[in-house]
Design a protein around this motif. Sequence first.
Motif, PDB file in Angstrom:
ATOM      1  N   ALA A 156       0.793  -1.140   0.045  1.00  0.00           N
ATOM      2  CA  ALA A 156      -0.021   0.032   0.011  1.00  0.00           C
ATOM      3  C   ALA A 156       0.817   1.247  -0.110  1.00  0.00           C
ATOM      4  O   ALA A 156       0.946   2.085  -0.950  1.00  0.00           O
ATOM      5  N   THR A 157       1.889   1.370   1.096  1.00  0.00           N
ATOM      6  CA  THR A 157       2.689   2.647   1.142  1.00  0.00           C
ATOM      7  C   THR A 157       3.738   2.640  -0.139  1.00  0.00           C
ATOM      8  O   THR A 157       3.641   3.670  -0.841  1.00  0.00           O
ATOM      9  N   ALA A 158       4.447   1.515  -0.397  1.00  0.00           N
ATOM     10  CA  ALA A 158       5.451   1.473  -1.327  1.00  0.00           C
ATOM     11  C   ALA A 158       4.623   1.955  -2.809  1.00  0.00           C
ATOM     12  O   ALA A 158       4.954   2.644  -3.738  1.00  0.00           O
ATOM     13  N   GLY A 159       3.633   0.979  -2.924  1.00  0.00           N
ATOM     14  CA  GLY A 159       2.758   1.193  -4.289  1.00  0.00           C
ATOM     15  C   GLY A 159       2.439   2.807  -4.484  1.00  0.00           C
ATOM     16  O   GLY A 159       2.592   3.331  -5.554  1.00  0.00           O
ATOM     17  N   TRP A 160       1.859   3.489  -3.298  1.00  0.00           N
ATOM     18  CA  TRP A 160       1.341   4.776  -3.577  1.00  0.00           C
ATOM     19  C   TRP A 160       2.543   5.542  -3.862  1.00  0.00           C
ATOM     20  O   TRP A 160       2.453   6.445  -4.929  1.00  0.00           O
ATOM     21  N   ALA A 161       3.803   5.579  -3.101  1.00  0.00           N
ATOM     22  CA  ALA A 161       4.872   6.262  -3.130  1.00  0.00           C
ATOM     23  C   ALA A 161       5.316   6.186  -4.728  1.00  0.00           C
ATOM     24  O   ALA A 161       5.722   6.989  -5.389  1.00  0.00           O
ATOM     25  N   LEU A 162       5.445   5.011  -4.794  1.00  0.00           N
ATOM     26  CA  LEU A 162       6.142   4.550  -6.458  1.00  0.00           C
ATOM     27  C   LEU A 162       5.385   5.273  -7.593  1.00  0.00           C
ATOM     28  O   LEU A 162       5.697   5.619  -8.405  1.00  0.00           O
ATOM     29  N   ALA A 172      12.830  -6.673  -5.773  1.00  0.00           N
ATOM     30  CA  ALA A 172      12.532  -6.587  -4.327  1.00  0.00           C
ATOM     31  C   ALA A 172      11.246  -7.101  -3.951  1.00  0.00           C
ATOM     32  O   ALA A 172      11.049  -7.775  -2.886  1.00  0.00           O
ATOM     33  N   SER A 173      10.387  -6.693  -4.976  1.00  0.00           N
ATOM     34  CA  SER A 173       8.888  -7.134  -4.589  1.00  0.00           C
ATOM     35  C   SER A 173       8.721  -8.599  -4.814  1.00  0.00           C
ATOM     36  O   SER A 173       8.142  -9.267  -3.961  1.00  0.00           O
ATOM     37  N   ARG A 174       9.506  -9.123  -5.879  1.00  0.00           N
ATOM     38  CA  ARG A 174       9.398 -10.692  -5.925  1.00  0.00           C
ATOM     39  C   ARG A 174       9.978 -11.291  -4.672  1.00  0.00           C
ATOM     40  O   ARG A 174       9.367 -12.273  -4.122  1.00  0.00           O
ATOM     41  N   GLU A 175      11.104 -11.009  -4.304  1.00  0.00           N
ATOM     42  CA  GLU A 175      11.714 -11.689  -3.023  1.00  0.00           C
ATOM     43  C   GLU A 175      11.009 -11.342  -1.723  1.00  0.00           C
ATOM     44  O   GLU A 175      10.806 -12.268  -0.911  1.00  0.00           O
ATOM     45  N   LEU A 176      10.442 -10.200  -1.562  1.00  0.00           N
ATOM     46  CA  LEU A 176       9.393 -10.039  -0.484  1.00  0.00           C
ATOM     47  C   LEU A 176       8.258 -10.881  -0.672  1.00  0.00           C
ATOM     48  O   LEU A 176       7.811 -11.295   0.325  1.00  0.00           O
ATOM     49  N   ALA A 177       7.700 -10.890  -1.791  1.00  0.00           N
ATOM     50  CA  ALA A 177       6.507 -11.897  -1.776  1.00  0.00           C
ATOM     51  C   ALA A 177       6.674 -13.135  -1.597  1.00  0.00           C
ATOM     52  O   ALA A 177       5.899 -13.808  -0.768  1.00  0.00           O
ATOM     53  N   SER A 178       7.734 -13.707  -2.140  1.00  0.00           N
ATOM     54  CA  SER A 178       8.274 -15.073  -1.823  1.00  0.00           C
ATOM     55  C   SER A 178       8.393 -15.149  -0.423  1.00  0.00           C
ATOM     56  O   SER A 178       7.932 -16.066   0.410  1.00  0.00           O
ATOM     57  N   GLY A 179       9.071 -14.272   0.407  1.00  0.00           N
ATOM     58  CA  GLY A 179       9.447 -14.245   1.813  1.00  0.00           C
ATOM     59  C   GLY A 179       8.383 -14.153   2.622  1.00  0.00           C
ATOM     60  O   GLY A 179       8.326 -14.716   3.349  1.00  0.00           O
ATOM     61  N   LEU A 180       7.564 -13.056   2.332  1.00  0.00           N
ATOM     62  CA  LEU A 180       6.655 -12.826   3.367  1.00  0.00           C
ATOM     63  C   LEU A 180       5.480 -13.436   2.951  1.00  0.00           C
ATOM     64  O   LEU A 180       4.724 -14.064   4.152  1.00  0.00           O
ATOM     65  N   LEU A 181       4.901 -13.845   1.780  1.00  0.00           N
ATOM     66  CA  LEU A 181       3.611 -14.569   1.585  1.00  0.00           C
ATOM     67  C   LEU A 181       3.853 -16.014   1.727  1.00  0.00           C
ATOM     68  O   LEU A 181       3.011 -16.741   1.965  1.00  0.00           O
ATOM     69  N   GLU A 184       9.991  14.286   1.406  1.00  0.00           N
ATOM     70  CA  GLU A 184       9.921  13.791   2.713  1.00  0.00           C
ATOM     71  C   GLU A 184       8.927  12.581   2.805  1.00  0.00           C
ATOM     72  O   GLU A 184       8.965  11.701   3.293  1.00  0.00           O
ATOM     73  N   TRP A 185       7.709  13.302   2.006  1.00  0.00           N
ATOM     74  CA  TRP A 185       6.660  11.929   2.002  1.00  0.00           C
ATOM     75  C   TRP A 185       6.851  10.926   1.356  1.00  0.00           C
ATOM     76  O   TRP A 185       6.516   9.506   2.157  1.00  0.00           O
ATOM     77  N   ALA A 186       7.582  10.682   0.378  1.00  0.00           N
ATOM     78  CA  ALA A 186       7.837   9.533  -0.409  1.00  0.00           C
ATOM     79  C   ALA A 186       8.716   8.535   0.573  1.00  0.00           C
ATOM     80  O   ALA A 186       8.423   7.544   0.780  1.00  0.00           O
ATOM     81  N   LEU A 187       9.856   9.497   1.045  1.00  0.00           N
ATOM     82  CA  LEU A 187      10.774   8.906   1.783  1.00  0.00           C
ATOM     83  C   LEU A 187      10.360   8.289   3.032  1.00  0.00           C
ATOM     84  O   LEU A 187      10.482   7.247   3.477  1.00  0.00           O
ATOM     85  N   LEU A 188       9.344   8.867   3.738  1.00  0.00           N
ATOM     86  CA  LEU A 188       8.949   8.692   5.020  1.00  0.00           C
ATOM     87  C   LEU A 188       8.099   7.419   4.781  1.00  0.00           C
ATOM     88  O   LEU A 188       8.104   6.257   5.363  1.00  0.00           O
ATOM     89  N   SER A 189       7.092   7.327   3.628  1.00  0.00           N
ATOM     90  CA  SER A 189       6.271   6.063   3.537  1.00  0.00           C
ATOM     91  C   SER A 189       7.097   4.873   3.001  1.00  0.00           C
ATOM     92  O   SER A 189       6.595   3.769   3.232  1.00  0.00           O
ATOM     93  N   LEU A 190       8.045   5.064   2.272  1.00  0.00           N
ATOM     94  CA  LEU A 190       8.717   3.757   1.750  1.00  0.00           C
ATOM     95  C   LEU A 190       9.678   3.542   2.951  1.00  0.00           C
ATOM     96  O   LEU A 190       9.982   2.185   2.907  1.00  0.00           O
ATOM     97  N   GLY A 191      10.077   4.591   3.758  1.00  0.00           N
ATOM     98  CA  GLY A 191      11.106   4.067   4.760  1.00  0.00           C
ATOM     99  C   GLY A 191      10.389   2.976   5.925  1.00  0.00           C
ATOM    100  O   GLY A 191      10.881   2.182   6.303  1.00  0.00           O
ATOM    101  N   LEU A 192       8.965   3.221   5.984  1.00  0.00           N
ATOM    102  CA  LEU A 192       8.329   2.399   6.796  1.00  0.00           C
ATOM    103  C   LEU A 192       8.303   0.824   6.422  1.00  0.00           C
ATOM    104  O   LEU A 192       8.590   0.058   7.139  1.00  0.00           O
TER     105      LEU A 192
END
Lengths: 220, 486
Positions: free
Chosen positions: B66-72, B135-144, B191-199
């Motif tokens: 949600a956050t990364a998608g929005w910022a991206l 990163a998304s691919r690895e994250l999806a494999s790792g987290l889902l 700052e908004w993109a960096l903050l929401s992607l930093g999370l």
Amino acid sequence: MRVVIAEDLALLRDGLERLLRDNGFDVVASVADGDALVHKTVSERPDLAIVDIRLPPTFRDEGVRAALELRRRVPETAILVVSQYVEHTYATELLAAADSGGVGYLLKDRIMDVGDFVEAVRRVASGGTALDPEVVAQLITRRRNRGPFDRLTPRELEVLGLMAEGRSNAGIAAALVISIGAVEKHVARIFGKLRLPPAEGDHRRVLAVLAYLQQQPAPL
Amino acid sequence: MPALLGYRWSVRQVALLEAWLARELVGSRAALPPASPRPRGYWRAGQSVLADAAFWRQQAYLFYRATAGWALGVAWTTVIAVAGYVIFLPAYYGPTHPQVVTWRVDRLSEAFAVVPLGAVLLLVWAAFTQLFARASRELASGLLGTGATGPTVDLRRRRRALAVHAGAYGLLALVLVAIWALTSPGYFWPEWALLSLGLPLAVHGWVELVESRPRLRRRFGATEALAIHAGVSAAVAIFLVLVWALTTRAYFWPVWALLGLAAALAVHVGAVLRGRGTRIERLEETRAGAVDAQDTQLRRIERDLHDGAQARLVALGMSLGMAEQRLGDDPEAARALVAEARAGLGEALRELRDLARGIHPPILSDRGLEAAIGALGARSPLPVDVEADVPERPAPGVETAAYFVAAESLANAAKHSGATSVRVRIERRGDLLAVEVEDNGLGGADPDGNGLRGLRRRVEALDGTFTVTSPAGGPTVVLAELPCAW
């Protein structure tokens, strides 16, 4: 015939030594571990080394390792590995190291049948093969009813097993109480049915049969 | 409570959709683990939701999306617009006379000179999106794609994924700051993109830390789910406070969200503390089971010795005694008796050997799990495909349990399943040793049958998990996961 024995249990070592002396072998050394075996074999150059698998210090597969080392360092000495249990993994390793023959792998139980055992010892010492019937049975079980195997008659299966143990045609004839000519006919038919190329010499024949038996059988 | 259960259900549905998207779009291998069963009773069901590690990982992933998608999305629009503007500058530099940093573009040659900047920007962006997709691919494999029992993606790959994620974040930060500096210095909008992607980066880093340091986690007495829960809560709290600090700073609105997060965490801590009580009960139960299993096995060995080898040795003694008597007057009969005795001795030896193999197969101590299971496969009447990836030898108890899981399952497959082939897989999954035996038979195995129950006791005594799935029609899959200090 000069023999070295490596066996850690004194009871069995002395028994084996007596049995071999009674049957006309010259036991030049009896040792209790793998290092001593390698040392004695390199210095004495016997015709045959009889090796137990479980030896000190770790009581795991020292015997197999020592046998493989001997094969590398003293290839002219034949090796007979004896053990309380058989694993076809070890049989495969020993045979792979012994392209030229002179290798045996038997259960200690076989020693009780003295005639057969002495025959196997002589065969191995003179460059033949002796593979325990239980290893052969392990290999045959998994191929039963599969592929061209189910076209073998019960008699042909028996002959195949004896071939895999390393016996010559004369040996097979004696074991089954049939003529050598009959054995030759069975052997030719088995090689035809399994589509094996004809093999020169008893040891080559063992390798061909074992290679066939060790293929992963196809699913039904 | 129904709201919590419903929420978990919807998280799972969205996660399923996300896993599908990740598979279709970025080629991830993510597949969701089966949903964990819901225990009876509202309170217990709620606790089980909170203690479900897969649930927390799915939330972490959805939050990241949600956050990364929005910022991206914002970054994507900005970059494409800026690049397009620069590339097509020669067409309309005249009326606008744009300024690139401090340089006013007045002539056609100057406008053309600026064009490569746009191309470079697009190239950098393309490289970045590729990194992001990885990163998304690895994250999806790792987290889902991970079960509640442990990570299936190996640790090295996951560590690399984290590095890619951090690198992508750093790169995006550079690009955004550069764009900000080149265009409208003043209000620091990145700052908004960096903050929401930093999370999500913080959450990702935390999840990796939690999973790669099980010992640290255990020292604090936290479960994996609790550790992830606490980290995610803290990250969300910091995020909300920062958002508040960057905006109005008047009414401290995040207080309600913070209270809610704290309450959920408190319930979870309570559940873990209570769970520790039930864990001790379970340990007592499995230890009793193990003692039972050992006792049963010792009885069986005693009976086998008594009825088998011992009886044979007695008979053998009798034969030899009779042979001794007849040696003088009837040597032929004596010879027959000795032969009989020798045959009996062979049988006794064979029985003792089988018995020894049933207690501990020699090749297992000689050569380890891979060789021992290979030998089992070779002895099986079915074709057995062994896939083993065990770089180091596990503890002897674990090794023996894993061996007997494979041995019993292979024997069952050969005897009852009607299968024509079996696959055995042994691998390290994080700090677990997994043994999986799958046949292509008819299924319908009874998990409470004698053999499988014995295996379950054996595995549970080592604090492992043992599952048998065998639907009618097959296939049967036996899975044992044993904790193992490597």
